[in-house]
Design an enzyme around this catalytic site. Structure first.
Site, PDB file in Angstrom:
ATOM      1  N   VAL A  42       0.841  -1.207   0.000  1.00 39.53           N
ATOM      2  CA  VAL A  42       0.000   0.000   0.000  1.00 39.53           C
ATOM      3  C   VAL A  42       0.874   1.255   0.000  1.00 39.53           C
ATOM      4  CG1 VAL A  42      -1.649   1.338   1.384  1.00 39.53           C
ATOM      5  CG2 VAL A  42      -1.974  -1.120   1.094  1.00 39.53           C
ATOM      6  N   ASP A  43       1.919   1.236   0.808  1.00 38.86           N
ATOM      7  CA  ASP A  43       2.810   2.397   0.925  1.00 38.86           C
ATOM      8  C   ASP A  43       3.399   2.772  -0.435  1.00 38.86           C
ATOM      9  OD1 ASP A  43       4.271   4.406   2.222  1.00 38.86           O
ATOM     10  OD2 ASP A  43       5.825   3.039   2.922  1.00 38.86           O
TER      11      ASP A  43
ATOM     12  N   SER B  38      -1.316  -3.742   8.422  1.00 41.03           N
ATOM     13  CA  SER B  38      -0.454  -4.815   8.935  1.00 41.03           C
ATOM     14  C   SER B  38      -0.752  -6.204   8.395  1.00 41.03           C
ATOM     15  CB  SER B  38      -0.442  -4.862  10.472  1.00 41.03           C
ATOM     16  OG  SER B  38       0.275  -3.777  11.001  1.00 41.03           O
ATOM     17  N   THR B  39      -1.688  -6.343   7.446  1.00 40.04           N
ATOM     18  CA  THR B  39      -2.045  -7.681   6.975  1.00 40.04           C
ATOM     19  C   THR B  39      -1.232  -8.148   5.772  1.00 40.04           C
ATOM     20  OG1 THR B  39      -3.826  -6.883   5.545  1.00 40.04           O
ATOM     21  CG2 THR B  39      -4.405  -7.465   7.828  1.00 40.04           C
TER      22      THR B  39
END
Length: 169
Positions: free
Chosen positions: A33-34, A122-123
């Site tokens: 995502v980042d 965090s997944t």
């Protein structure tokens, strides 16, 4: 009371006031995502993150904390960066994951944001079990006092979508 919605899709395409970035502590981009947010938003996001590192966050952003930058070319006004914990099966980490959501909502309130899109923090590479992460995310959003009107969970695939949607059935 905040409305919680779910979308299967790409967070960088969401037309909301603020998009939450599952950032790494450096704030300087990364994978998942980042990386997608930094690529889609363009250099304005990285420039703002570099400014944060040069001022208040010289050692990076601590796990469970949140900070905002402009959203660059994204269809949002802001990106709220938060650093999720790496899964270690340690109960203390659940509080850090919950803090990612509550701190992001606190930052959103400070910005005046009414719509906020969250990923499943965090997944991915941080390996948090999806069902547990979904439970923590939904419970935290429901329990956090906020003036945000809609929290939209943007889940990348059907498995994540189902895990989050199951928390409200």
């Amino acid at each position: 009371m905040v409305t919680i919605t779910f979308v299967q899709g790409n967070i960088v395409e969401q037309h909301v006031d603020a998009i939450v970035n599952a950032a790494n502590s450096s704030l300087l981009g990364g994978g998942g995502v980042d990386g997608a947010i930094h690529r889609a938003g363009g250099p304005a996001i990285l420039d703002a993150c570099r400014d944060l590192r040069a001022s208040h966050y010289g050692k990076g952003l601590a796990t469970g904390k949140a900070v905002a930058t402009p959203a660059g070319r994204l269809p949002a006004q802001w990106v709220i960066h938060t650093v999720g914990p790496v899964w270690r099966n340690d109960p203390a980490d659940s509080a850090l994951l919950a803090s990612c959501y509550s701190e992001s909502l606190r930052v959103a309130d400070g910005l005046g944001a009414k719509t906020v899109a969250f990923p499943a923090i965090s997944t991915g590479i941080f390996r948090w079990p999806l069902e547990d992460a979904a439970r923590i995310a939904i419970e935290t959003v429901r329990e956090t006092e906020t003036s945000v009107e809609e929290v939209r969970f943007v889940l990348f695939d059907e498995r994540a979508y189902e895990a989050f949607a199951a928390q409200v059935r």
